[in-house]
Write a protein that holds these residues in place. Structure first.
Motif, short mmCIF file in Angstrom:
data_model
loop_
_atom_site.label_atom_id
_atom_site.label_comp_id
_atom_site.label_asym_id
_atom_site.label_seq_id
_atom_site.Cartn_x
_atom_site.Cartn_y
_atom_site.Cartn_z
N ASN A 50 0.86 -1.21 0.01
CA ASN A 50 -0.15 0.01 -0.06
C ASN A 50 0.67 1.20 0.11
O ASN A 50 1.46 1.52 1.02
N PRO A 51 0.98 1.96 -1.03
CA PRO A 51 1.85 3.11 -1.12
C PRO A 51 1.53 4.17 -0.31
O PRO A 51 2.29 4.80 0.30
N ALA A 52 0.09 4.39 0.27
CA ALA A 52 -0.28 5.35 0.85
C ALA A 52 0.12 5.29 2.36
O ALA A 52 0.45 6.00 3.09
N ARG A 53 0.06 3.78 2.69
CA ARG A 53 0.52 3.55 4.17
C ARG A 53 2.13 3.73 3.97
O ARG A 53 2.42 4.50 5.24
N ALA A 55 3.95 5.69 2.56
CA ALA A 55 4.31 7.19 2.57
C ALA A 55 3.73 7.83 3.98
O ALA A 55 4.43 8.56 4.67
N GLU A 56 2.66 7.31 4.61
CA GLU A 56 2.41 7.85 5.94
C GLU A 56 3.26 7.59 6.93
O GLU A 56 3.56 8.47 7.67
N PHE A 63 -1.06 4.71 11.30
CA PHE A 63 -2.47 4.72 10.83
C PHE A 63 -3.19 4.45 11.94
O PHE A 63 -4.76 4.21 11.69
N THR A 85 7.65 0.02 -0.72
CA THR A 85 7.02 -0.76 -1.72
C THR A 85 7.92 -1.66 -2.33
O THR A 85 7.51 -2.31 -3.38
N ASP A 380 -12.78 0.95 2.50
CA ASP A 380 -12.09 0.03 1.86
C ASP A 380 -12.95 -1.34 1.67
O ASP A 380 -14.06 -1.08 1.79
#
Length: 446
Positions: A50-53, A55-56, A63, A85, A380
């Motif tokens: 998950n690229p968003a996770r 980056a976060e 999260f 990733t 999701d």
């Protein structure tokens, strides 16, 4: 001629922290484990699809409230941690721990696609001296029957060139007393060398390691823990149903029974089971048992009882509404208090609150929710019906607009005195009102 690297050499490197870890899956298990390893002095690379996770996390943000932002920021600042990733970086670490989800399919069969995908990613980069450990909860035999064949395709010899082990995760989100580092770790290796190496690694991470004879035994330990909880919760849920018909308060019974200093362990009823472990994991053994022509009757009965609890709560709510307000569920305004699966966390996995809302809306009720830990339901694949919905503000004025307030999760951050004082009807599935001395005629246990 350079002498070959031995297991003893690798154990010494672990002790000296000249050893690096890769953790695949930066969720509720993988992220705390990765940070615990960083705090123990190891360099860690965390992998996630998950690229968003990713980056976060690389921005120092968690999260989940189960992991503080400060822990991530500290690991990043010390240069011990990065999230990525890019699975090519697996080749640069010394040990790889797999901590990916193991859900059930719609037919309640194990879905090991995430485990197999992770194993394939490792196999492409597997090198001599690599240690691979599976932590994902699964049926006994998975490590040797699913993961090992994929890794063996690399051409390296298991037990000689690389090492394979299993160590079940034991995370308890929201439990401040038991963080990863103080929870004993069960470890089973594929052979003595793998067991020695995996034990040495986890001894550097946690206060106690419990070696067992094999990966299969270690897998069975985790299932046994969760089946024990599932069956006992089902028992008290069933007792709640029958005692309710007999006019007996099951909560009072449990409080009295737990004063016995031996032979009794208290479990508590509720609106259903949540989280990844208890609602799902027991069925991994049910599935595997079919291979041996065996029916797991206790496990399946417990699942049936626990799965039926949300419907019982809705029925109880409907009865109370009809009695107190003379109306059915259609068009009724209902506020669900707590959408996380247990108190003081933001985890929605398998939450019975989700099922409660679905059942109420199928009866044409107008349902909102308030949860101090979940401002919005993530859109999701597990929450397609509720994705994007936001927690409403909890005020006396807001409470007065609802026909019923349903306490589904007993978060400590909720002002239950205000809830009882400002609500027309309260359905309490957690006995929180009585525990706080807030019993009232319009507060109904369910």
């Amino acid at each position: 001629m350079i002498a070959p690297v031995t297991v003893d050499d690798l154990v010494e490197r672990i002790a000296a922290r000249h050893y690096s870890l890769g953790v695949i899956g930066l969720g509720y298990v993988g992220l705390p484990l990765a940070l615990t390893a960083c705090e123990a002095g190891f360099a860690v690379v965390g992998f996630d699809v998950n690229p968003a996770r990713v980056a976060e996390i690389n921005a120092g943000t968690s999260f989940t409230t189960h992991v503080a932002d400060a822990r991530i920021a500290s690991a990043l600042a010390e240069g011990r941690f990065e999230a990525t990733t890019n699975f090519d970086k697996l080749a640069s670490v010394d040990a790889v721990i797999i901590a990916v989800p193991t859900p059930l399919t719609k037919t309640r069969d194990p879905d090991l696609s995430h485990v197999a995908d992770a194993a394939r990613q490792i196999a492409r980069r597997l090198r001599p001296q690599h240690l691979v450990v599976l932590e994902s909860t699964t049926w006994p035999g998975t490590t040797m029957e699913v993961v090992a064949p994929i890794l063996d395709e690399s051409g390296l010899r298991r037990g000689a060139d690389y090492f394979l082990a299993y160590s079940p995760e034991r995370e308890d989100p929201g439990n401040r007393e038991f963080r990863t580092a103080v929870i004993p770790k069960v470890v089973g290796g594929d052979g003595a060398a793998a067991a020695t190496l995996a034990t040495a690694l986890y001894q550097a991470l946690v206060t106690k390691v419990v070696p067992v004879s094999s990966t299969t035994t270690a897998e069975a330990v985790k299932l046994t823990e969760n089946i024990f909880r599932s069956v006992n919760i089902a028992l008290v849920n069933e007792l709640k149903l029958i005692y309710d018909k007999m006019g007996i308060d099951v909560w009072e019974v449990i409080e009295a029974a737990k004063t016995k200093p031996f032979g009794f362990m208290p479990f508590y009823p509720g609106p259903g089971l949540g989280g990844h472990c208890i609602p799902i994991d027991p069925f991994y053994l049910t599935w595997k048992a079919r291979e041996f022509d065996f029916t797991t009757r206790f496990i399946e009965l417990a699942g049936q009882i626990n799965t039926a609890m949300p419907q019982h709560v809705v029925d109880r709510l409907a009865e109370a509404l009809d009695r107190d307000q003379g109306r059915g569920l259609s068009g009724v305004a209902i506020l669900v208090l707590g959408i996380a699966y247990k108190k003081n966390i933001d985890d929605l996995r398998e939450s019975p609150s989700i099922r409660l809302i679905e059942l109420l809306e199928l009866r044409s009720s107008q349902v909102d929710f308030h949860d101090p830990h979940v401002p919005v339901v993530p859109p999701d694949r597990d929450h397609t019906r509720l994705g994007g919905r936001r927690s409403v503000e909890l005020t006396p004025e807001a409470l007065g607009r609802y026909n019923v307030v349903l306490i589904a999760t007993d978060h400590d951050a909720v002002d239950y005195g205000m809830v009882v004082a400002s609500s027309k009807l309260v359905i309490d599935t957690r006995n929180v009102c009585e525990r706080l001395g807030l019993s009232a005629p319009h507060v109904i246990k369910a």
